[in-house]
Write a protein that holds these residues in place. Sequence first.
Motif, PDB file in Angstrom:
ATOM      1  N   CYS A  30       0.834  -1.193   0.000  1.00 38.42           N
ATOM      2  CA  CYS A  30       0.000   0.000   0.000  1.00 38.42           C
ATOM      3  C   CYS A  30       0.873   1.249   0.000  1.00 38.42           C
ATOM      4  O   CYS A  30       1.801   1.367   0.799  1.00 38.42           O
ATOM      5  CB  CYS A  30      -0.898  -0.018   1.234  1.00 38.42           C
ATOM      6  N   CYS A  33      -0.307   3.402   3.470  1.00 40.62           N
ATOM      7  CA  CYS A  33       0.139   3.006   4.815  1.00 40.62           C
ATOM      8  C   CYS A  33       1.444   2.213   4.790  1.00 40.62           C
ATOM      9  O   CYS A  33       1.958   1.841   5.841  1.00 40.62           O
ATOM     10  CB  CYS A  33      -0.953   2.229   5.539  1.00 40.62           C
ATOM     11  N   CYS A  44      -6.233  -2.003  -0.185  1.00 41.18           N
ATOM     12  CA  CYS A  44      -5.361  -2.380   0.920  1.00 41.18           C
ATOM     13  C   CYS A  44      -6.162  -3.055   2.030  1.00 41.18           C
ATOM     14  O   CYS A  44      -7.201  -2.549   2.454  1.00 41.18           O
ATOM     15  CB  CYS A  44      -4.656  -1.140   1.467  1.00 41.18           C
ATOM     16  N   HIS A  46      -5.380  -3.243   5.032  1.00 45.98           N
ATOM     17  CA  HIS A  46      -5.211  -2.539   6.304  1.00 45.98           C
ATOM     18  C   HIS A  46      -6.025  -1.237   6.352  1.00 45.98           C
ATOM     19  O   HIS A  46      -6.652  -0.937   7.353  1.00 45.98           O
ATOM     20  CB  HIS A  46      -3.732  -2.216   6.546  1.00 45.98           C
ATOM     21  N   CYS A  47      -5.962  -0.460   5.253  1.00 49.97           N
ATOM     22  CA  CYS A  47      -6.579   0.875   5.296  1.00 49.97           C
ATOM     23  C   CYS A  47      -7.562   1.130   4.148  1.00 49.97           C
ATOM     24  O   CYS A  47      -8.106   2.227   4.044  1.00 49.97           O
ATOM     25  CB  CYS A  47      -5.489   1.952   5.316  1.00 49.97           C
TER      26      CYS A  47
HETATM   27 ZN   LIG Z   1      -2.932   0.708   3.431  1.00 50.23          ZN
END
Ligand SMILES: [Zn+2]
Length: 130
Positions: A30, A33, A44, A46-47
Amino acid sequence: MMHGPLPDRDPFDQPYWDAARAGSLQMQRCRSCDRFYFPPSPRCAHCASTQVAWTGLSGRGRIWSWVVFQRRYFSDMPPPYTVLRVRLDEGPFLIANLVDAGDRAPTMDAPVHVVFRPAGSLVLPQFVLD
Ligand SMILES: [Zn+2]
């Protein structure tokens, strides 16, 4: 090499297999992040950013867990064989076979690195003990 059923494919994973064929472990990283994630996805993990790019990894990691298959599930893959869950140095987990271990048994947190083995129409990332 022996292999059971090949992985299911999806529209997002072609770069992963192309890289493996070229002898490189790549996953998406990503740009928002900076983290790697796997399996492939347009966002992504995660985010949820869509600013992601295929990026090479070291291919190094440590054994998180494993299972030794003692029963035959696939005619072309006689037991015993060992499947690892590896935490890659860059963070993601990858599940793959342990190969070329000889008499060495896997242990928790043991360092491993990826190797690439042809299997049918694909080249599969697999792990060997350091
Ligand atoms: Zn991310």
